[in-house]
Design an enzyme around this catalytic site. Structure first.
Site, short mmCIF file in Angstrom:
data_model
loop_
_atom_site.label_atom_id
_atom_site.label_comp_id
_atom_site.label_asym_id
_atom_site.label_seq_id
_atom_site.Cartn_x
_atom_site.Cartn_y
_atom_site.Cartn_z
N GLY A 105 0.95 -1.25 0.01
CA GLY A 105 0.03 0.04 0.13
C GLY A 105 0.80 1.33 -0.04
O GLY A 105 2.20 1.28 -0.49
N VAL A 110 1.73 -12.83 4.89
CA VAL A 110 2.67 -12.98 6.16
C VAL A 110 1.92 -13.53 7.57
O VAL A 110 1.12 -12.66 7.93
CB VAL A 110 3.37 -11.76 6.39
N GLU A 170 -18.59 9.96 0.26
CA GLU A 170 -18.37 9.77 -0.98
C GLU A 170 -19.22 8.87 -1.61
O GLU A 170 -19.68 8.96 -2.85
CB GLU A 170 -16.78 9.51 -1.36
C1 LIG Z 1 -12.26 3.60 0.97
C2 LIG Z 1 -11.14 4.23 1.42
C3 LIG Z 1 -10.98 5.69 1.12
C4 LIG Z 1 -9.84 6.42 1.71
N1 LIG Z 1 -9.74 7.69 1.47
C5 LIG Z 1 -8.76 8.33 1.65
C6 LIG Z 1 -8.49 9.89 1.39
O1 LIG Z 1 -9.33 10.34 0.67
N2 LIG Z 1 -7.33 10.36 1.76
C7 LIG Z 1 -6.47 9.75 2.66
O2 LIG Z 1 -5.28 10.30 2.70
N3 LIG Z 1 -6.48 8.56 2.75
C8 LIG Z 1 -7.86 7.88 2.53
N4 LIG Z 1 -7.87 6.60 2.92
C9 LIG Z 1 -6.76 6.07 3.97
C10 LIG Z 1 -5.58 5.53 3.13
O3 LIG Z 1 -6.07 4.74 2.20
C11 LIG Z 1 -4.94 4.70 3.98
O4 LIG Z 1 -4.62 5.53 5.25
C12 LIG Z 1 -3.58 4.08 3.47
O5 LIG Z 1 -3.82 3.24 2.46
C13 LIG Z 1 -2.74 3.43 4.72
O6 LIG Z 1 -1.57 3.12 4.17
P1 LIG Z 1 -1.01 1.74 4.56
O7 LIG Z 1 0.33 1.22 3.69
O8 LIG Z 1 -0.65 1.58 5.98
O9 LIG Z 1 -2.01 0.38 4.32
P2 LIG Z 1 -2.43 -0.06 3.24
O10 LIG Z 1 -2.51 0.77 1.89
O11 LIG Z 1 -4.08 -0.50 3.41
O12 LIG Z 1 -1.59 -1.30 2.43
C14 LIG Z 1 -1.80 -2.46 3.29
C15 LIG Z 1 -0.82 -3.57 2.50
O13 LIG Z 1 -0.48 -4.55 3.21
C16 LIG Z 1 -0.98 -5.78 2.60
N5 LIG Z 1 -1.12 -6.81 3.75
C17 LIG Z 1 -1.98 -6.67 4.80
N6 LIG Z 1 -1.94 -7.75 5.43
C18 LIG Z 1 -0.89 -8.58 4.95
C19 LIG Z 1 -0.13 -9.64 5.54
N7 LIG Z 1 -0.63 -10.26 6.40
N8 LIG Z 1 0.75 -10.25 4.68
C20 LIG Z 1 1.20 -9.54 3.56
N9 LIG Z 1 0.51 -8.46 3.23
C21 LIG Z 1 -0.33 -7.87 3.72
C22 LIG Z 1 -2.13 -5.44 1.72
O14 LIG Z 1 -2.34 -6.36 0.81
C23 LIG Z 1 -1.74 -4.04 1.48
O15 LIG Z 1 -1.09 -4.00 0.29
C24 LIG Z 1 -8.96 5.73 2.54
C25 LIG Z 1 -9.01 4.44 2.78
C26 LIG Z 1 -10.17 3.86 2.18
C27 LIG Z 1 -10.20 2.18 2.52
#
Ligand SMILES: Cc1cc2nc3c(=O)[nH]c(=O)nc-3n(C[C@H](O)[C@H](O)[C@H](O)COP(=O)(O)OP(=O)(O)OC[C@H]3O[C@@H](n4cnc5c(N)ncnc54)[C@H](O)[C@@H]3O)c2cc1C
Length: 477
Positions: free
Chosen positions: A19, A85, A180
């Site tokens: 992500g 994982v 949204e």
């Molecule tokens: C519908 C929606 C709308 C949003 N709108 C906004 C917005 O307008 N503005 C904004 O700033 N933020 C927004 N967000 C929030 C933003 O998307 C998140 O804060 C951001 O994606 C967090 O990033 P991250 O890398 O922590 O997690 P994520 O982007 O969720 O990525 C997690 C990753 O970890 C992987 N993963 C999970 N568990 C495991 C495991 N056990 N083993 C291997 N891989 C794993 C997943 O496959 C994924 O690739 C929104 C979120 C959602 C759901």
């Protein structure tokens, strides 16, 4: 089980998740003298903020979820592994991931964990059967099929009660995602589907936004919340505040109001956007650290340098980290993983963990779209809404969309949807509605079989009831 081996002596960085946190951390290390293994259970980098547009037929999945492998093609120090994982060993510094029946152990010198969060039903996980969340590509496609499928069924309904139930759409949670989604379902019904049915009038659809708290877009403050609510109501969205959902079934939801009374709303199509729960890996890491804890949402209460106690080489970033004042937003994930990557690079040059400056979050603001040409936007103390806010939203989302092609195709998709009445991604199949539940059934059969096998003293993994499915998995694997 196979072991990932790295053939030279370079510093090994393992990144979990593709992500915002995982990808931006990996890319920040592109020129570093390290070998990176990015492990993710999904093969794409998902731009979650635009999921609602996939669910409502504006964008395709490819536009918001490019393959991580292609994104990192030119980054020669990075390898991408697909796998879930399920174990992080902080003593031996290894990560174990699983793809189908194969376990892979990957050793690390530094670890960045960015596995994000998932939907929370606040202990009522059975709600998920009838009210999917909005976290993954599968969720968005399932929702698209549910929305369009409801209209299709309504066209065939034989009673008014059935037609009303099928044409009522409930969105639970009035945060940015709920707002949204509600706005886009209303626009879909009013503009895109208008005139396309012969028995029903899609403009009669009811879109109900339920919120347990007393305001729309609570964290964005009362002024922007009120603006968003006014605009939604003008579009016909019914907003019900202080309305707690206490039960969900196939045909509707039960709502408890502020005065304690309960009522039922009949609706076939429901979507849940009311809460998040951190990835379970957070709890695992905390338990294996030297005293780090998780907060109520399961997020890891990290040290000032985003690491866990006793393990200065293990960083937790993004939605999985709990840092006061840092919201669960893309910016938090990007800034956290960039900080971790910088700390790893500084470590290669001799900086000790004690010398690290603490992580500082820079709040760049937040925004949400309500309809085409209308959004609300907050940057520091400045708040604005309307067309200007929508343009700012447009520019920002295009800037962060990964991939040159994605940006071009997305702009074309927006052009078609916002200037015209059509939407380019209106395909939906029955399979999208049922696949999640079918997979869950297979997995629960697997869990039952493993439990029985464990009770009988056999190792888990090959004891599932649906042998045909496991046979197929073996062939694919
Ligand atoms: C519908 C929606 C709308 C949003 N709108 C906004 C917005 O307008 N503005 C904004 O700033 N933020 C927004 N967000 C929030 C933003 O998307 C998140 O804060 C951001 O994606 C967090 O990033 P991250 O890398 O922590 O997690 P994520 O982007 O969720 O990525 C997690 C990753 O970890 C992987 N993963 C999970 N568990 C495991 C495991 N056990 N083993 C291997 N891989 C794993 C997943 O496959 C994924 O690739 C929104 C979120 C959602 C759901």
């Amino acid at each position: 089980m196979s072991t990932q081996s790295v053939g030279n002596q370079r510093h090994r960085v393992v990144v979990i998740g593709s992500g915002f946190g995982g990808l931006f951390g990996t890319r920040h290390l592109r020129k570093a003298d390290v070998d990176i293994t990015l492990i993710s259970k999904t093969s794409t980098h998902l731009f979650q903020p635009l999921l609602y547009q996939v669910a409502t037929g504006i964008l395709s999945t490819g536009e918001i979820a490019p393959a991580t492998r292609l994104v990192l093609r030119k980054q020669k120090n990075a390898q991408v592994l697909l796998g879930d994982v399920h174990d992080i060993d902080l003593v031996n510094n290894t990560v174990t991931s699983r793809l189908l029946n194969r376990d892979t152990v990957t050793p690390f010198d530094s670890l960045i964990v960015a596995t994000g969060a998932q939907q929370s039903y606040f202990g009522n996980d059975h709600f998920a059967t009838f009210a999917p969340g909005m976290k993954t590509i599968d969720d968005a496609l399932e929702l698209r099929a549910r929305i369009l499928g409801s209209f299709e069924q309504a066209e065939l309904a034989t009673t008014q009660a059935e037609r009303d139930r099928l044409m009522t759409f409930i969105v639970v949670g009035a945060g940015p995602t709920g707002v949204e989604l509600a706005g886009q379902i209303a626009e879909l019904a009013d503009r895109t589907l208008d005139g396309t049915f012969r028995t029903i009038d899609p403009r009669d659809a009811r879109v109900i936004l339920l919120e347990g708290a007393g305001a729309v877009l609570g964290p964005m403050g009362p002024k922007l919340g009120a603006k968003a609510a006014k605009r939604l109501e003008k579009m016909g969205v019914e907003i019900q505040l202080n309305a707690m959902v206490t039960d969900v079934d196939a045909h509707g939801v039960v709502v408890k109001d502020a005065d304690g009374s309960t009522r039922r709303i009949e609706a076939t199509c429901k979507v849940w956007s009311a809460g998040v729960q951190a990835s379970p890996l957070g709890k695992m890491i905390a338990e294996r650290s030297d005293g780090t804890e998780v907060d109520r949402a399961g997020r890891v209460i990290v040290e000032p340098d985003l690491t866990v106690k006793g393990h200065p080489n293990v960083f937790v970033v993004g939605d999985l980290m709990s840092v006061p004042g840092v919201p669960g937003q893309a910016q938090g994930a990007i800034q956290g993983s960039t900080y971790a990557a910088k700390a790893i690079k500084a470590g290669l040059k001799g900086q000790t963990p004690e010398q690290r400056a603490p992580f500082k979050y820079f709040n760049k603001g937040s925004m949400a779209t309500i309809s085409r040409f209308d959004a609300v936007c907050q940057i520091g103390k400045i708040e604005f809404s309307g067309f200007l806010a929508w343009l700012a939203w447009l520019a920002l989302h295009l800037y962060y969309l990964v991939g040159y092609r994605s940006r071009i195709v997305t702009v074309i998709g927006w052009f078609v949807s916002f200037l015209g009445r059509n939407r380019g991604q209106m395909a939906a199949t029955e399979q999208w509605v049922f696949a999640r539940l079918a997979i869950e059934e297979v997995q629960s059969d697997q869990a039952d079989a493993d439990e029985l096998a464990a009770a009988l003293g056999a190792p888990p993994g090959n004891n599932s009831k649906p042998a045909r499915v496991r046979e197929q998995q073996r062939e694919v694997g």
